[in-house]
Design an enzyme around this catalytic site. Sequence first.
Site, PDB file in Angstrom:
ATOM      1  N   HIS A 113       0.853  -1.188   0.000  1.00  0.00           N
ATOM      2  CA  HIS A 113       0.000   0.000   0.000  1.00  0.00           C
ATOM      3  C   HIS A 113       0.890   1.241   0.000  1.00  0.00           C
ATOM      4  CE1 HIS A 113      -3.440   2.547   0.956  1.00  0.00           C
ATOM      5  NE2 HIS A 113      -2.850   2.954   2.073  1.00  0.00           N
ATOM      6  N   ASP A 132      -3.639  -0.333   6.622  1.00  0.00           N
ATOM      7  CA  ASP A 132      -4.351  -0.442   5.346  1.00  0.00           C
ATOM      8  C   ASP A 132      -3.823  -1.581   4.483  1.00  0.00           C
ATOM      9  OD1 ASP A 132      -5.792   1.767   6.107  1.00  0.00           O
ATOM     10  OD2 ASP A 132      -4.974   3.120   4.588  1.00  0.00           O
ATOM     11  N   HIS A 170     -10.030   0.961   8.387  1.00  0.00           N
ATOM     12  CA  HIS A 170     -11.166   1.588   7.713  1.00  0.00           C
ATOM     13  C   HIS A 170     -12.369   0.654   7.686  1.00  0.00           C
ATOM     14  CE1 HIS A 170      -8.996   5.085   6.007  1.00  0.00           C
ATOM     15  NE2 HIS A 170      -7.975   4.251   5.924  1.00  0.00           N
TER      16      HIS A 170
END
Length: 252
Positions: A113, A132, A170
């Site tokens: 990422h 992430d 998230h």
Amino acid sequence: MIEVHQFPCLDDNYGFLLHDSASGETACIDTPDAEAYLRAAAAKGWQITQIWNTHWHPDHAGGNAAIKAATGCTVIAPAGDAAKIEAVDRIVSQGDRVALGTFEADVIDVGGHTSGHCAYHLSAASVAFVGDSLFALGCGRMFEGTPDQFWASLKRIKALPAQTVIYCAHEYSASNARFALHADPDNPELAAYAADIATAREAGQPTVPFTLARELRTNPFLRADDPALQARWGNGDAVATFAALREAKNSF
């Protein structure tokens, strides 16, 4: 005893405070919103002593300076991203360990990422904070890394004990589920998982954390080495399959 306090931040981030009751130490896992973290710690009566950053993006490290100014905490960041992160005191890499009281976390390289992204695995507590790099039924967009790098990173996560509870940063599960069903339509366990996610989101409930065991059976990005997914997406090669899945998700 170690306690994880999870709370919403920004539009779709989750904030995490990791607290060791014996020592009284508290670590912020990333810092998307300094004020939200300081409020959450004050509400729990906890003193922030550390920040563990997973990567450099502002919705993960943007609150470092303000929290450090307010608390005097120590900031720990991954070596590959540290040049882009404010207020760093200690740089860590694959194989290093960080400690919160008597609890230790292994630093895992999960670059892809971002180039230097890391995760923190507390084996004694059976939890991992992956930023992430991995989401429920998904993975992070590949902004800086390469498919072979990102697949190697996901294999390191796959190698953790199956009972590990995964905390990602998230709430992307509903959109990830829609793509996963497209990518792997013949997986009945995936269909059941997607239904559970839909039910939770309709009720306003978080889908984070989740178990690695369920992801291993349902997350198409973790299953790029599965023959059925390779036949559908990658012509028999795990890296090619992962790359094809990631590219398809980008425009799904």
